[in-house]
Design a protein around this motif. Structure first.
Motif, PDB file in Angstrom:
ATOM      1  N   LYS A  88       0.825  -1.209   0.000  1.00 17.49           N
ATOM      2  CA  LYS A  88       0.000   0.000   0.000  1.00 17.49           C
ATOM      3  C   LYS A  88       0.859   1.260   0.000  1.00 17.49           C
ATOM      4  O   LYS A  88       0.518   2.255  -0.645  1.00 17.49           O
ATOM      5  CB  LYS A  88      -0.949  -0.003   1.198  1.00 17.49           C
ATOM      6  N   ARG A  90       3.834   1.480  -1.276  1.00 16.24           N
ATOM      7  CA  ARG A  90       4.403   1.587  -2.622  1.00 16.24           C
ATOM      8  C   ARG A  90       3.377   2.182  -3.583  1.00 16.24           C
ATOM      9  O   ARG A  90       3.711   3.022  -4.435  1.00 16.24           O
ATOM     10  CB  ARG A  90       4.858   0.218  -3.122  1.00 16.24           C
ATOM     11  N   ALA A  91       2.127   1.771  -3.448  1.00 17.43           N
ATOM     12  CA  ALA A  91       1.070   2.316  -4.302  1.00 17.43           C
ATOM     13  C   ALA A  91       0.909   3.819  -4.061  1.00 17.43           C
ATOM     14  O   ALA A  91       0.779   4.606  -5.010  1.00 17.43           O
ATOM     15  CB  ALA A  91      -0.243   1.587  -4.028  1.00 17.43           C
ATOM     16  N   ASN A  92       0.944   4.229  -2.784  1.00 23.43           N
ATOM     17  CA  ASN A  92       0.830   5.658  -2.469  1.00 23.43           C
ATOM     18  C   ASN A  92       2.019   6.446  -3.016  1.00 23.43           C
ATOM     19  O   ASN A  92       1.883   7.612  -3.399  1.00 23.43           O
ATOM     20  CB  ASN A  92       0.727   5.853  -0.952  1.00 23.43           C
ATOM     21  N   TYR A  94       3.624   5.885  -5.847  1.00 25.14           N
ATOM     22  CA  TYR A  94       3.370   6.155  -7.266  1.00 25.14           C
ATOM     23  C   TYR A  94       2.372   7.300  -7.441  1.00 25.14           C
ATOM     24  O   TYR A  94       2.531   8.151  -8.329  1.00 25.14           O
ATOM     25  CB  TYR A  94       2.841   4.897  -7.950  1.00 25.14           C
ATOM     26  N   GLY A 117       2.925   2.442 -11.955  1.00 29.04           N
ATOM     27  CA  GLY A 117       2.158   2.216 -10.733  1.00 29.04           C
ATOM     28  C   GLY A 117       0.952   1.332 -10.969  1.00 29.04           C
ATOM     29  O   GLY A 117       0.664   0.425 -10.177  1.00 29.04           O
ATOM     30  N   TYR A 120       2.040  -2.212 -11.343  1.00 27.89           N
ATOM     31  CA  TYR A 120       2.369  -2.806 -10.035  1.00 27.89           C
ATOM     32  C   TYR A 120       1.101  -3.194  -9.273  1.00 27.89           C
ATOM     33  O   TYR A 120       1.001  -4.298  -8.726  1.00 27.89           O
ATOM     34  CB  TYR A 120       3.182  -1.820  -9.203  1.00 27.89           C
ATOM     35  N   MET A 121       0.115  -2.295  -9.259  1.00 32.48           N
ATOM     36  CA  MET A 121      -1.114  -2.573  -8.513  1.00 32.48           C
ATOM     37  C   MET A 121      -1.924  -3.704  -9.154  1.00 32.48           C
ATOM     38  O   MET A 121      -2.593  -4.470  -8.462  1.00 32.48           O
ATOM     39  CB  MET A 121      -1.949  -1.301  -8.393  1.00 32.48           C
ATOM     40  N   GLU A 124      -0.451  -6.893  -7.928  1.00 34.22           N
ATOM     41  CA  GLU A 124      -0.861  -7.174  -6.545  1.00 34.22           C
ATOM     42  C   GLU A 124      -2.287  -7.709  -6.481  1.00 34.22           C
ATOM     43  O   GLU A 124      -2.675  -8.376  -5.531  1.00 34.22           O
ATOM     44  CB  GLU A 124      -0.743  -5.915  -5.690  1.00 34.22           C
ATOM     45  N   TRP A 129      -7.915  -1.345  -3.040  1.00 33.39           N
ATOM     46  CA  TRP A 129      -7.086  -0.182  -2.740  1.00 33.39           C
ATOM     47  C   TRP A 129      -7.703   1.082  -3.332  1.00 33.39           C
ATOM     48  O   TRP A 129      -8.036   1.141  -4.521  1.00 33.39           O
ATOM     49  CB  TRP A 129      -5.680  -0.357  -3.303  1.00 33.39           C
ATOM     50  N   PHE A 132      -5.697   2.511  -6.278  1.00 33.18           N
ATOM     51  CA  PHE A 132      -5.862   1.892  -7.589  1.00 33.18           C
ATOM     52  C   PHE A 132      -6.783   2.761  -8.464  1.00 33.18           C
ATOM     53  O   PHE A 132      -6.444   3.136  -9.597  1.00 33.18           O
ATOM     54  CB  PHE A 132      -6.454   0.488  -7.413  1.00 33.18           C
ATOM     55  N   ALA A 135      -5.257   6.195  -9.235  1.00 33.66           N
ATOM     56  CA  ALA A 135      -4.240   6.168 -10.291  1.00 33.66           C
ATOM     57  C   ALA A 135      -4.887   6.289 -11.670  1.00 33.66           C
ATOM     58  O   ALA A 135      -4.387   7.004 -12.555  1.00 33.66           O
ATOM     59  CB  ALA A 135      -3.429   4.879 -10.199  1.00 33.66           C
TER      60      ALA A 135
END
Length: 647
Positions: A88, A90-92, A94, A117, A120-121, A124, A129, A132, A135
């Motif tokens: 999470k 890492r997602a933030n 991006y 990003g 990547y999501m 996962e 998220w 997601f 983005a």
């Protein structure tokens, strides 16, 4: 992040920026986050560093409005991102990185960050998220800025799908609003209206107020360009009725609503309403707000329209030209078209026909060019959707065919595997069954052999004992009697020989066992041991009769004899007790002494040492349980337990 995004969303679609918090407070928070980030990074604690970096960049982006610093920090951390294990965070990262690049107008780089990003999501595979969907929203905004209309619409639709899955109604409405604004910007009014209809049909909730107000303002703008004054008036009235209790957005939405209301009512010659809302607008405006370009453009439009309806021509002209000058370098064709239309109306009212025609032509040319481009885009959009659906359908059919083939292969493989497993189990079962039969047969033959051997041994003992007793013993007795008659002195030695022969005969086979029975034979054996030993022997027989087959009775007798011999040879005991008990199910024969004792676990490994092997084998042959309890210096207790029903 979600709270800040709502603010940003209004700014993005209405073209304004927010006031920051107290500079001192924001700077203090930023320093705290920066220090924590630096410390974690120096200690190579990358996950912790990422947490502090996300908090810091969030503060710099939305409150300190220091987008360049945020961008630099995030860019420098990018090589360490691969060491972070928290999905999470890492997602933030991006999202913040792309946000910083966007604010710095690095739109292409922002799209590269977002694509990485999103990839990547997707790996996962956690569609719950919030980042997601966010983005995809950011990707929609940036592709729109890059004039990639079709991609932007596609990203908006993906964001819509994700927020629907997450059941995030508020963000779903903002996505719908963003998509409708995109369609409006390219004059695709029917598609924009369809997206806004979803927003208008949502139930009244406090959190939905601002998005509904923005949607009504956009709908009023579309009505103006479609020459639908009644719809325009309806939507501005609805926007004015909308109340919003969120302080950071309420003022902005209200200001824009007042500028729209002033301009619309003035253009539709509703002077009293135009004056009312312009007066309220002036009370809420301040000079620093006019420094923001888009707020200034909305205000100048309202000011010029208000001046025109009140016959203040000079003020109307100067405000309109200020508006036009501020829009010359913008790509917002709708603001520019409204400015042209406003100047055409002013010069027409002032009877300056050439200038009125000039701005009318510019308005018409701009609107027509947009409509032509809109038609092309609509065709391209529909074609893209058709091709996308066609590809999706073909891909779906291909995947179904592949899945069907895989299913068939799985069935065949499963059948082969099942057949192989059944065959293997059958082979193993057959092998185990044959091994068991072999083991049972071997055990049966061993038992039969041992049983026959013991019986043969017992018969041989019986024969030898009989011959010693009946032949040799009788002959020795006759010799003794003759010697007595002759009064010879050697009769004492002869007497000892006779007793030794009788003793040997008794040990080999109890002479009167068949006549006396097991209990009496045991008593006599104990008495004989008592006569020939310093150990005190005693018997405790708690039954009157034992009903056993002759073979088993002899085995029990021999086992007791073996135990008594062991007591004499090894125990160094001063006392020994033989006890016989009878229960409803069993006979129990116990031999207990108070001798030296031994460790049972050690002696069972060398059974020959104390004759325990013979005891164990005889117990197995008659299906009896043999229990041996012994401890050093605590004596030995041996129990032979025989089931009555196994007799």
């Amino acid at each position: 992040m979600k709270h800040h995004y709502l603010v940003f969303f209004v700014y993005f679609f209405l073209g304004i920026s927010a006031d920051a918090q107290s500079i001192a407070q924001v700077n203090l928070q930023a320093k705290q986050f920066q220090d924590a980030y630096n410390q974690a990074l120096n200690q190579q604690e990358y996950d912790e560093a990422l947490v502090h970096l996300n908090a810091l960049s969030d503060l710099l982006i939305y409150q300190a409005i220091d987008h360049q610093r945020s961008y630099s920090l995030l860019r420098d951390f990018k090589p360490y991102l691969k060491f972070c294990q928290t999905p999470k965070q890492r997602a933030n990262f991006y999202i913040n990185y792309a946000e910083s690049a966007t604010y710095n107008q690095y739109y292409k780089e922002a799209m590269q960050i977002l694509e990485e990003g999103i990839s990547y999501m997707e790996k996962e595979q956690d569609s719950s998220w919030y980042a997601f969907g966010y983005a995809y929203l950011k990707a929609a905004e940036n592709t729109n800025r890059l004039n990639r209309f079709t991609e932007s619409a596609t990203y908006f639709q993906k964001a819509e799908s994700l927020f629907s899955h997450q059941q995030d109604s508020l963000m779903l409405l903002w996505t719908k609003s963003g998509l409708s604004t995109l369609f409006s910007s390219f004059a695709l009014y029917d598609k924009a209206a369809k997206e806004r209809e979803f927003i208008f049909n949502m139930p009244k909730k406090p959190g939905f107020a601002q998005v509904k107000a923005v949607a009504h303002l956009r709908a009023a703008t579309d009505a103006f360009f479609q020459n639908q004054p009644q719809k325009e008036l309806y939507h501005i009235e609805q926007a004015l009725k909308t109340e919003n209790n969120q302080a950071d957005i309420k003022e902005i939405v209200r200001l824009i609503s007042l500028t729209f209301a002033t301009a619309i009512y003035a253009r539709n010659q509703q002077k009293d309403k135009a004056n009312h809302y312009f007066k309220e607008l002036q009370t809420q405006f301040s000079e620093h707000k006019l420094q923001t370009p888009f707020i200034n453009s909305y205000y100048r439009l309202a000011q010029s329209r208000h001046a025109l309806v009140n016959n203040q021509i000079d003020l109307a002209i100067s405000s309109a030209h200020d508006l036009l000058e501020s829009l010359e370098n913008t790509d917002d064709w709708q603001h520019l078209a409204r400015a042209y239309w406003l100047l055409a109306n002013i010069y027409e009212e002032n009877q300056q026909t050439p200038k009125a025609l000039y701005y009318l032509k510019r308005y018409t040319h701009l609107k027509d060019s947009v409509n032509v481009a809109a038609s092309r885009r609509q065709f391209a959009f529909v074609q893209t959707q058709f091709e996308t659906k066609k590809k999706d359908l073909a891909l779906k059919q291909k995947n179904q065919a592949i899945e069907l083939l895989h299913a068939k292969n799985r069935i065949v493989n499963q059948r082969l595997l099942l057949l192989g497993i059944i065959s293997l189990f059958g082979f193993v079962f057959l092998y185990i069954w044959r091994q068991r039969l072999y083991a049972q047969r071997k055990e049966r033959l061993q038992k039969e052999f041992a049983h026959n051997l013991v019986h043969q041994l017992e018969d041989e003992r019986k024969r030898i004992a009989g011959e010693l007793h009946d032949s040799v013993g009788q002959n020795l007795l006759l010799v003794k009697n003759k010697l007595l008659l002759k009064k010879q002195q050697e009769h004492q030695l002869l007497e000892e020989s006779i007793q030794e022969v009788r003793s040997m005969s008794q040990r080999l086979h109890p002479f009167q066992f068949e006549k006396l029975g097991l209990l009496t034979s045991i008593k006599h054996t104990v008495e004989r041991f008592q006569k020939n030993s310093s150990i005190y022997y005693s018997t405790l027989i708690e039954t009157q009769h034992i009903n056993l087959k002759k073979e088993k009775a002899i085995f029990i007798f021999r086992m007791i004899q073996e135990c008594l011999n062991n007591v004499v040879k090894h125990s160094q005991a001063s006392a020994c007790q033989v006890r016989i008990q009878e229960t409803s199910e069993t006979y129990i024969f116990s031999i207990k002494d108070n001798g030296l004792g031994f460790e049972v676990s050690q002696q069972m490994q060398k059974l020959d040492s104390l004759g325990l092997k013979n005891l164990k084998e005889r117990a197995v042959l008659i299906e009896a349980k043999l229990k041996i309890r012994s401890r050093r210096e605590k004596g030995t207790h041996i129990s032979i337990i025989l089931n009555k029903h196994a007799n």
